[in-house]
Design a protein around this motif. Structure first.
Motif, PDB file in Angstrom:
ATOM      1  N   SER A 119       0.836  -1.210   0.000  1.00  0.00           N
ATOM      2  CA  SER A 119       0.000   0.000   0.000  1.00  0.00           C
ATOM      3  C   SER A 119       0.862   1.248   0.000  1.00  0.00           C
ATOM      4  O   SER A 119       0.585   2.199  -0.739  1.00  0.00           O
ATOM      5  CB  SER A 119      -0.912   0.015   1.225  1.00  0.00           C
ATOM      6  N   TYR A 120       1.909   1.241   0.848  1.00  0.00           N
ATOM      7  CA  TYR A 120       2.708   2.459   0.955  1.00  0.00           C
ATOM      8  C   TYR A 120       3.629   2.645  -0.246  1.00  0.00           C
ATOM      9  O   TYR A 120       3.591   3.680  -0.916  1.00  0.00           O
ATOM     10  CB  TYR A 120       3.524   2.425   2.259  1.00  0.00           C
ATOM     11  N   ILE A 121       4.445   1.621  -0.529  1.00  0.00           N
ATOM     12  CA  ILE A 121       5.448   1.785  -1.598  1.00  0.00           C
ATOM     13  C   ILE A 121       4.756   1.860  -2.959  1.00  0.00           C
ATOM     14  O   ILE A 121       5.014   2.761  -3.755  1.00  0.00           O
ATOM     15  CB  ILE A 121       6.470   0.626  -1.553  1.00  0.00           C
ATOM     16  N   GLY A 122       3.826   0.910  -3.189  1.00  0.00           N
ATOM     17  CA  GLY A 122       3.092   0.934  -4.458  1.00  0.00           C
ATOM     18  C   GLY A 122       2.339   2.242  -4.629  1.00  0.00           C
ATOM     19  O   GLY A 122       2.339   2.843  -5.696  1.00  0.00           O
ATOM     20  N   MET A 178       2.070   1.980 -14.300  1.00  0.00           N
ATOM     21  CA  MET A 178       1.096   0.931 -14.568  1.00  0.00           C
ATOM     22  C   MET A 178       1.427  -0.325 -13.772  1.00  0.00           C
ATOM     23  O   MET A 178       0.532  -0.964 -13.212  1.00  0.00           O
ATOM     24  CB  MET A 178       1.051   0.625 -16.064  1.00  0.00           C
ATOM     25  N   ALA A 179       2.719  -0.643 -13.704  1.00  0.00           N
ATOM     26  CA  ALA A 179       3.127  -1.823 -12.940  1.00  0.00           C
ATOM     27  C   ALA A 179       2.725  -1.660 -11.478  1.00  0.00           C
ATOM     28  O   ALA A 179       2.142  -2.571 -10.871  1.00  0.00           O
ATOM     29  CB  ALA A 179       4.636  -2.025 -13.062  1.00  0.00           C
ATOM     30  N   ALA A 180       2.991  -0.475 -10.901  1.00  0.00           N
ATOM     31  CA  ALA A 180       2.651  -0.224  -9.503  1.00  0.00           C
ATOM     32  C   ALA A 180       1.141  -0.319  -9.294  1.00  0.00           C
ATOM     33  O   ALA A 180       0.670  -0.889  -8.301  1.00  0.00           O
ATOM     34  CB  ALA A 180       3.170   1.144  -9.080  1.00  0.00           C
ATOM     35  N   MET A 181       0.373   0.214 -10.236  1.00  0.00           N
ATOM     36  CA  MET A 181      -1.082   0.174 -10.101  1.00  0.00           C
ATOM     37  C   MET A 181      -1.594  -1.264 -10.153  1.00  0.00           C
ATOM     38  O   MET A 181      -2.531  -1.626  -9.432  1.00  0.00           O
ATOM     39  CB  MET A 181      -1.744   1.018 -11.186  1.00  0.00           C
ATOM     40  N   VAL A 182      -1.008  -2.067 -11.013  1.00  0.00           N
ATOM     41  CA  VAL A 182      -1.433  -3.469 -11.116  1.00  0.00           C
ATOM     42  C   VAL A 182      -1.097  -4.196  -9.814  1.00  0.00           C
ATOM     43  O   VAL A 182      -1.922  -4.959  -9.288  1.00  0.00           O
ATOM     44  CB  VAL A 182      -0.759  -4.151 -12.335  1.00  0.00           C
ATOM     45  N   VAL A 183       0.097  -3.927  -9.272  1.00  0.00           N
ATOM     46  CA  VAL A 183       0.495  -4.565  -8.015  1.00  0.00           C
ATOM     47  C   VAL A 183      -0.483  -4.181  -6.902  1.00  0.00           C
ATOM     48  O   VAL A 183      -0.951  -5.021  -6.128  1.00  0.00           O
ATOM     49  CB  VAL A 183       1.940  -4.163  -7.647  1.00  0.00           C
ATOM     50  N   VAL A 217      -3.717  -6.067  -7.443  1.00  0.00           N
ATOM     51  CA  VAL A 217      -3.593  -7.485  -7.089  1.00  0.00           C
ATOM     52  C   VAL A 217      -3.607  -7.637  -5.565  1.00  0.00           C
ATOM     53  O   VAL A 217      -4.245  -8.543  -5.019  1.00  0.00           O
ATOM     54  CB  VAL A 217      -2.293  -8.075  -7.697  1.00  0.00           C
ATOM     55  N   ASP A 218      -2.937  -6.714  -4.883  1.00  0.00           N
ATOM     56  CA  ASP A 218      -2.903  -6.738  -3.427  1.00  0.00           C
ATOM     57  C   ASP A 218      -4.320  -6.583  -2.860  1.00  0.00           C
ATOM     58  O   ASP A 218      -4.712  -7.279  -1.923  1.00  0.00           O
ATOM     59  CB  ASP A 218      -1.994  -5.606  -2.934  1.00  0.00           C
ATOM     60  N   ARG A 219      -5.090  -5.697  -3.476  1.00  0.00           N
ATOM     61  CA  ARG A 219      -6.459  -5.471  -3.028  1.00  0.00           C
ATOM     62  C   ARG A 219      -7.313  -6.732  -3.213  1.00  0.00           C
ATOM     63  O   ARG A 219      -8.187  -7.040  -2.411  1.00  0.00           O
ATOM     64  CB  ARG A 219      -7.069  -4.289  -3.794  1.00  0.00           C
ATOM     65  N   ARG A 238     -10.205  -6.876   0.290  1.00  0.00           N
ATOM     66  CA  ARG A 238     -11.253  -7.248  -0.653  1.00  0.00           C
ATOM     67  C   ARG A 238     -12.627  -7.025  -0.018  1.00  0.00           C
ATOM     68  O   ARG A 238     -13.531  -6.507  -0.641  1.00  0.00           O
ATOM     69  CB  ARG A 238     -11.086  -8.715  -1.063  1.00  0.00           C
ATOM     70  N   PHE A 239     -12.742  -7.384   1.270  1.00  0.00           N
ATOM     71  CA  PHE A 239     -14.005  -7.233   1.963  1.00  0.00           C
ATOM     72  C   PHE A 239     -14.404  -5.754   2.047  1.00  0.00           C
ATOM     73  O   PHE A 239     -15.582  -5.404   1.918  1.00  0.00           O
ATOM     74  CB  PHE A 239     -13.882  -7.832   3.375  1.00  0.00           C
ATOM     75  N   LEU A 240     -13.417  -4.906   2.246  1.00  0.00           N
ATOM     76  CA  LEU A 240     -13.712  -3.478   2.393  1.00  0.00           C
ATOM     77  C   LEU A 240     -13.960  -2.783   1.051  1.00  0.00           C
ATOM     78  O   LEU A 240     -14.447  -1.666   1.015  1.00  0.00           O
ATOM     79  CB  LEU A 240     -12.546  -2.785   3.104  1.00  0.00           C
ATOM     80  N   SER A 241     -13.598  -3.431  -0.051  1.00  0.00           N
ATOM     81  CA  SER A 241     -13.704  -2.768  -1.356  1.00  0.00           C
ATOM     82  C   SER A 241     -15.147  -2.768  -1.851  1.00  0.00           C
ATOM     83  O   SER A 241     -15.851  -3.767  -1.755  1.00  0.00           O
ATOM     84  CB  SER A 241     -12.820  -3.487  -2.380  1.00  0.00           C
ATOM     85  N   THR A 242     -15.533  -1.616  -2.382  1.00  0.00           N
ATOM     86  CA  THR A 242     -16.863  -1.505  -2.987  1.00  0.00           C
ATOM     87  C   THR A 242     -16.686  -1.291  -4.487  1.00  0.00           C
ATOM     88  O   THR A 242     -15.567  -1.170  -4.983  1.00  0.00           O
ATOM     89  CB  THR A 242     -17.616  -0.292  -2.410  1.00  0.00           C
TER      90      THR A 242
END
Lengths: 359, 219, 143
Positions: free
Chosen positions: B74-77, B123-128, B131-133, B140-144
């Motif tokens: 979350s932080y580095i990405g 783009m690579a950071a966003m994909v990472v 994927v983490d989410r 995942r549970f918190l994502s709407t």
């Protein structure tokens, strides 16, 4: 149809090496590997000359001017002699009924085999009455001539896409050749005007391989229209380095930097100007210091200013002031409503006393 | 409508509409948020070092102790893709030209190869991060829907812009038009989603820092 | 002094760059040397010839000058008069030929680097040789 091309050329005093050299240059222009030049030379030397009928419609004769300026008397001009140009109003000596007769004869004798070249768009307004030749409308002439054609070459942006006559508001109802003819192979050679060598290149291909060159989804020969002006531009390194001319006479312009900021449409224009160049390879618009207008693209005339960079708005943003005012008013209105709600809640608030709790 | 006219539409009418909705939404929400107001805090202010609005604005950009280890992606990405986005959006010459054309400000850009690299890294950071989410059950549970949607509308302009420059998939003219259209979608969506943090981030941090600073708590 | 020379003209555009003036070099030329060495190796190993179309590559005039100066000048320089001049010059590396075609106005129409024992265009075509032979026979019969 007459004997092989090389014999005619030798009769005209053109040596095989001259011809080989021409083919090498042509292959280079068509972005074919250098070895293809040799193959082309061999095939083309044995080719026979086809009959060509050239019909001008709603046009300015700029395309014809361009072709006749194809650095004569070089071999391109000779190749042009190698086709049998049986009808071309601007170039032919015959006029009136004689000219009409020449066209009819060529069509009858070479039924199904002649090449039909069209320059100019075809107006459909008032039953095609905006452009007539010998009392017959362009659409009528086109449909008649297309019937017996082996293939049709749409010369220039007007014949290919409708061009300037079709520009908004299109008063004559102009359309392109491919809008009307659906059952014949059509090659579009857009450009305003098109590059002469592209024209002779397509003819050379037809002579060499007996077929039309490979076309893209807009009906253009891929060899010449496969890449954008921007990608083949000698000023491209300056674009990548971020060096731009800001005006037409500043230091950047003198240094030959990229013309993107001056509205060059090179990035969205597919043509061969950057490699083939104009006037016998002398120069081309970008080399002479002016950005590309995009004249070989469909509807280039309606695609915003020639002098506005591609990444900037095509038109002034008209809604900005109105949208800002509406947004601010909406924000204020909502905040007034919120405050009113808060005020109402406050005034409706009842103090709870000990007595209430004991109930 | 052909490619060139589509491009002209997104550069003209489309941009006009998108910028209009963007400005309308931004002004609306800013007025609404800042007019809410709060009751004055009548208690005597307590002072503690590092407890103020300004401190919080900066402190919130740094991970609290231990958090970097617990949630490095979350932080580095997050850092990489925000910095990358800033480079791509504000230092690519054609983008600067657009900003100059709109508001008159101008600054030097970076060579296009550098911007190209920044786009790929972004783009690579966003994909990472995505994927983490997906992988972390709690995230995942918190994502709407909004979280997935805003990721997509942020990612698409970078992807289409990069593909246009690299001449991938579609002809450049079409890809450029799609790129501009994707940015216009982003502009329209931004004021009405969590992407509005671009405008409220500093303000809300300042507010929280100020309220807590009054109580003598450095947050 | 002729009246023409009294017209004040000064050239603003810089003249074509040379090695002394690195302006305009894109760095695209050095990789071409590697490609050439590959081609020469192929010529040695299998006899396969190669031609590189210089106008198909993103080279600036300065790059071409750089390349030309690097490759140097060899022993043979062939000039062909055919619809404008063509030069087929050996470089300092035998087997690498610098081929330039000009049109009648003197402008460069195409430019190649050919890797071959003899450039293709220099060889006589059998049909042409046959025509020459016929001419020779005819000439001798008239003697």
């Amino acid at each position: 149809m007459q004997g092989p091309l090389i014999e005619t050329l030798v009769q005209q005093g053109v040596s095989r090496r001259t011809f080989l050299k021409y083919c090498a240059t042509l292959a280079s222009m068509m972005a074919l590997p250098p070895a293809a030049g040799l193959a082309m030379a061999e095939a083309m030397a044995a080719a026979k000359r086809p009959s060509v009928i050239w019909l001008p419609f709603q046009e300015c004769t700029g395309c014809t001017e361009s072709i006749t300026r194809s650095h004569s008397p070089t071999i391109e001009g000779m190749i042009f002699d190698m086709i049998s140009l049986d009808y071309q109003e601007t170039l032919m000596a015959a006029a009136g009924f004689q000219a009409e007769e020449a066209r009819h004869n060529a069509m009858k004798e070479n039924m199904g085999k002649y090449l039909l070249i069209i320059d100019g768009s075809i107006p459909l307004g008032v039953d095609g009455g905006y452009s007539c030749i010998g009392g017959r409308s362009n659409i009528d002439l086109l449909q008649e001539a297309a019937q017996g054609a082996a293939a049709i070459i749409a010369m220039g942006s007007c014949a290919s896409y409708g061009g300037i006559p079709k520009a908004n508001p299109n008063p004559t109802g102009a359309v392109s050749v491919s809008d009307l003819i659906k059952d014949k192979p059509i090659v579009n050679i857009p450009g305003c005007p098109p590059i002469p060598s592209v024209m002779t290149g397509v003819l050379a291909h037809y002579l060499t391989f007996g077929s039309l060159p490979e076309l893209d989804d807009k009906g253009r020969p891929k060899a010449f229209y496969g890449e954008t002006i921007h990608d083949r531009c000698y000023r491209r390194p300056f674009y990548d380095q971020g060096k731009f001319a800001k005006t037409f006479d500043d230091e950047g312009a003198r240094q030959g930097w990229c013309l993107f900021e001056l509205g060059c449409k090179g990035p969205v224009t597919y043509n061969a100007c950057a490699t083939v160049k104009w006037n016998g390879g002398t120069s081309w618009p970008v080399e002479s210091g002016h950005g590309c207008l995009g004249c070989s693209e469909p509807d280039f005339w309606d695609a915003g200013s020639f002098y506005k960079p591609l990444s900037t708005p095509a038109d002034p943003l008209k809604f900005v002031a109105a949208a800002s005012v509406v947004g601010a008013v909406a924000g204020v209105a909502v905040s007034v409503a919120n405050r009113a709600k808060k005020g109402a809640a406050k005034s409706a608030h009842e103090t709870t006393t000990l007595a209430d709790l004991e109930k | 409508m052909n490619e060139l006219l589509f491009l002209t539409w997104v550069r003209g009418t489309g941009l006009n509409i998108a910028v209009g909705i963007f400005l309308l939404g931004v002004l609306w929400r800013l007025f609404e948020i800042y007019s809410l107001g709060r009751k004055p805090d009548l208690s005597a202010p307590r002072h503690a070092s590092g407890a103020s609005g300004l401190h919080t604005v900066f402190r919130r950009s740094l991970p609290p102790p231990g958090m970097l280890k617990r949630s490095p992606v979350s932080y580095i990405g997050g850092y990489i893709f925000h910095v990358g986005l800033a480079i791509v959006v504000f230092l690519f010459a054609p983008h600067i030209l657009l900003i100059t054309n709109l508001i008159g400000l101008s600054w030097p850009g970076l060579p296009s190869q550098v911007v190209d690299l920044a786009a790929v890294v972004t783009m690579a950071a966003m994909v990472v991060v995505l994927v983490d989410r997906i992988n972390k059950p709690v995230k995942r549970f918190l994502s709407t829907f909004e979280d997935w949607f805003t990721w997509a509308v942020t990612f698409l302009p970078v992807l289409t812009g990069w593909m246009a420059v690299q001449h991938l998939l579609l002809p450049y003219t079409m890809m450029l038009a799609v790129h501009i259209l994707s940015v216009e979608i982003l502009l329209v969506v931004l004021p009405f989603t969590k992407l509005f943090h671009a405008f409220t981030l500093v303000g809300s941090r300042w507010y929280n820092g100020r309220v807590n600073g009054h109580k003598g708590v450095p947050v | 002094m002729s009246p023409l020379e009294t017209i004040p003209i000064h050239v603003i555009n810089p003249l074509p760059a040379s090695l002394a003036d690195p302006v305009g070099l894109t760095g695209n030329a050095p990789p071409l040397l590697h490609e050439l060495s590959e081609s020469v190796r192929r010529l040695l190993d299998t006899g396969e010839t190669t031609a590189i179309d210089l106008s198909a590559l993103p080279l600036t005039p300065a790059d071409l000058v750089w390349l030309l100066e690097k490759l140097g000048t060899g022993e043979i320089a062939v000039t062909l008069q055919a619809n404008g001049e063509s030069t087929l010059n050996e470089t300092a590396c035998p087997g690498i030929w610098w081929v330039t075609h000009h049109n009648e106005q003197g402008a460069v129409t195409s430019q190649f680097i050919e890797v071959a024992l003899v450039p293709e265009l220099v060889k006589a075509h059998p049909l042409d040789v046959k025509r020459g032979y016929e001419y020779l026979e005819l000439m001798m019969s008239d003697l």
